[in-house]
Design an enzyme around this catalytic site. Structure first.
Site, PDB file in Angstrom:
ATOM      1  N   ALA A  99      48.413  24.307  50.548  1.00 17.83           N
ATOM      2  CA  ALA A  99      48.390  22.868  50.772  1.00 17.83           C
ATOM      3  C   ALA A  99      47.938  22.409  52.156  1.00 17.83           C
ATOM      4  CB  ALA A  99      49.783  22.292  50.485  1.00 17.83           C
ATOM      5  N   ALA A 100      48.172  23.181  53.213  1.00 15.89           N
ATOM      6  CA  ALA A 100      47.834  22.704  54.558  1.00 15.89           C
ATOM      7  C   ALA A 100      46.328  22.541  54.701  1.00 15.89           C
ATOM      8  CB  ALA A 100      48.372  23.670  55.605  1.00 15.89           C
ATOM      9  N   PRO A 101      45.898  21.565  55.520  1.00 14.71           N
ATOM     10  CA  PRO A 101      46.692  20.697  56.403  1.00 14.71           C
ATOM     11  C   PRO A 101      47.302  19.467  55.738  1.00 14.71           C
ATOM     12  CG  PRO A 101      44.370  20.285  56.750  1.00 14.71           C
ATOM     13  CD  PRO A 101      44.443  21.431  55.778  1.00 14.71           C
ATOM     14  N   GLY A 102      47.033  19.240  54.450  1.00 16.62           N
ATOM     15  CA  GLY A 102      47.746  18.201  53.727  1.00 16.62           C
ATOM     16  C   GLY A 102      46.907  17.057  53.196  1.00 16.62           C
ATOM     17  N   ASP A 110      43.092  25.464  46.089  1.00 23.28           N
ATOM     18  CA  ASP A 110      42.025  25.491  47.095  1.00 23.28           C
ATOM     19  C   ASP A 110      42.378  26.654  48.035  1.00 23.28           C
ATOM     20  OD1 ASP A 110      39.667  23.832  48.240  1.00 23.28           O
ATOM     21  OD2 ASP A 110      40.928  24.222  49.981  1.00 23.28           O
ATOM     22  N   LYS A 114      44.585  17.031  50.805  1.00 24.95           N
ATOM     23  CA  LYS A 114      44.541  17.038  49.343  1.00 24.95           C
ATOM     24  C   LYS A 114      45.927  16.786  48.759  1.00 24.95           C
ATOM     25  CE  LYS A 114      40.721  20.385  49.418  1.00 24.95           C
ATOM     26  NZ  LYS A 114      40.843  20.711  50.856  1.00 24.95           N
ATOM     27  N   CYS A 162      35.478  25.821  50.016  1.00 25.53           N
ATOM     28  CA  CYS A 162      34.499  25.228  50.931  1.00 25.53           C
ATOM     29  C   CYS A 162      33.520  26.300  51.391  1.00 25.53           C
ATOM     30  CB  CYS A 162      35.179  24.560  52.125  1.00 25.53           C
ATOM     31  SG  CYS A 162      36.241  25.651  53.105  1.00 25.53           S
ATOM     32  N   GLU A 216      52.700  26.209  51.347  1.00 25.07           N
ATOM     33  CA  GLU A 216      51.880  26.736  52.436  1.00 25.07           C
ATOM     34  C   GLU A 216      52.613  27.908  53.093  1.00 25.07           C
ATOM     35  OE1 GLU A 216      49.362  28.044  54.627  1.00 25.07           O
ATOM     36  OE2 GLU A 216      48.695  26.289  53.498  1.00 25.07           O
TER      37      GLU A 216
END
Length: 428
Positions: free
Chosen positions: A101-104, A168, A106, A221, A124
């Site tokens: 999840a980080a940095p947050g 992700d 999404k 990415c 995270e």
């Protein structure tokens, strides 16, 4: 109220930074947030793919230093990074997992999409990145979330627990070379193999945790085929998942998939889209079992609603759930957290302190500020007095509560502090 100097006119759009950001507020507050941002001379145009997203056309001062950003009403985010939550498209009220999840950014967007009745768990494993995730969600007042830090989530949840999952995972980042030029040198040859193995492990976990008919959005990415189309092929060949073709969002240009046996995925053309290179694939689970949430109690000791009201707070701004005391620290736990397995350690949304029966809200807990009313605090029509307050100056505040609200044209910003007849600002 003394007059304030007008902010200089917005710069020529030709000098635009082109950066994108997302509004973080209820739908009814969008115009108020844009008014706050325009006071600092920023200008923007709407992004065509979401009513929440904007692209700057003028940035006279760094967007991150604007009061709209400081008070958590916007999130600076690359255009491509906004797509995974939008394409996963969880409905209002959904129970969602963000696995990495980080940095947050999404996680926060997912929380907006599912609304107050929905619940998002952001996981995270990295302690440093976990702190960043929690600060992001705290600043943006997204209380329908909780966070945890598990390397492997599978042992904690029954099969089919989540209706929607965003994955992700860590990747080589080849799509971000404009910001991280070292990525192509660090992740070359066999060095990518551990990332590929981790991504497959996470895909398998996601498949197990999905409810029948549930959906997982896989995104990276990077432009690396081994982490993109090859992983899509792995999921389709080895996991109880079927592909869900993605419709290309407006405002982007996409490249063709790098494998002929993979279709319905999206590969963002970085240069043509003025965005990071991103890969997105959507899957739906076939078969399996649905794991119902456990009917458990929320941890911590209850904080009475009367304590919040006595502190000048309006609990009506909270989503469904309860405020709980953990050793003098008050956290909001969403009703969706009551179904989390008892062995999972997680943290809710920090609201303030609760000591000796007295609740004191954090300065940034604007979700506890109700609609503006006379006597509740300061409601400023321009930014000069707010900026003075944030710079350490005090303002007159006779007759106001101990924790007066700070508003801009009715838009809640946070809780100030009254000392005697003067109003001060502290981020605590």
């Amino acid at each position: 109220m003394p007059p304030c100097d007008a902010v200089a006119a917005a710069a020529d759009p030709a000098a635009s930074s082109g950066r994108s950001f997302r509004l973080v507020c209820p739908p009814g507050e969008r115009r108020a947030v844009e008014a706050l941002l325009s006071q600092t001379g920023h200008a923007w145009v709407p992004e065509p793919f979401s009513p929440w997203c904007r692209r700057l056309t003028a940035e006279p001062v760094p967007l991150g230093t604007s009061l709209a950003a400081r008070f958590g009403y916007l999130h600076i985010q690359d255009r491509s990074s906004m797509l995974p939550p939008l394409l996963l498209a969880p409905p209002a009220g959904a129970r969602v997992l963000d696995m990495c999840a980080a940095p947050g950014g999404k996680t926060g967007f997912l929380a907006q999409l599912v609304g107050p009745t929905g619940f998002v768990l952001g996981n995270e494993p990295s302690p440093d990145r976990l702190a960043t995730l929690r600060q992001t969600l705290l600043r943006e007042n997204l209380a329908n979330t909780a966070t945890c830090a598990q390397v492997d989530l599978e042992p904690f949840f029954p099969e089919g627990f989540f209706s929607h999952i965003l994955l992700d995972p860590p990747c080589s980042g080849w799509g971000t070379l404009d910001k991280n030029p070292q990525a192509a040198k660090i992740w070359v040859g066999g060095k990518v193999a551990p990332l590929v193995a981790l991504q497959r492990k996470l895909l398998a976990t996601a498949a197990r945790l999905l409810a029948p008919g549930g959906r997982v959005l896989y995104s990276t990415c990077t432009t690396n085929v081994a982490e993109n189309e090859d992983q899509t092929r792995f999921a389709l060949d080895n996991l109880p998942l079927v592909a869900v073709p993605l419709a290309p969002p407006a405002g982007f240009v996409f490249e063709a998939p790098a494998r002929g046996d993979v279709s319905g995925v999206l590969r963002v053309d970085s240069k043509a889209s003025a965005a990071q290179g991103f890969y997105l694939a959507l899957f739906e689970k076939t078969g399996g079992q649905a794991g119902a949430p456990e009917d458990g109690e929320l941890p911590g000791a209850p904080v009475p609603e009367a304590a919040l009201v006595a502190a000048g707070c309006d609990p009506a701004g909270l989503p469904p759930g309860m405020v709980r005391d953990f050793g003098g620290k008050a956290y909001f736990l969403h009703a969706g957290a009551a179904g989390l397995p008892p062995g999972l350690r997680y943290q809710g949304h920090a609201l303030g302190t609760y000591k000796a029966g007295v609740f004191r809200p954090h300065a940034r807990a604007r979700l506890l500020l109700g609609p503006w009313r006379e006597g509740a605090g300061l409601n400023e029509a321009a930014l000069c007095r707010i900026e003075a307050l944030l710079a350490g100056q005090s303002l007159a505040g006779t007759g106001l509560p101990a924790r007066p609200g700070l508003y801009f044209q009715g838009l809640p910003l946070g809780f100030a502090t009254r000392k005697g007849a003067r109003i001060l600002w502290s981020d605590r």
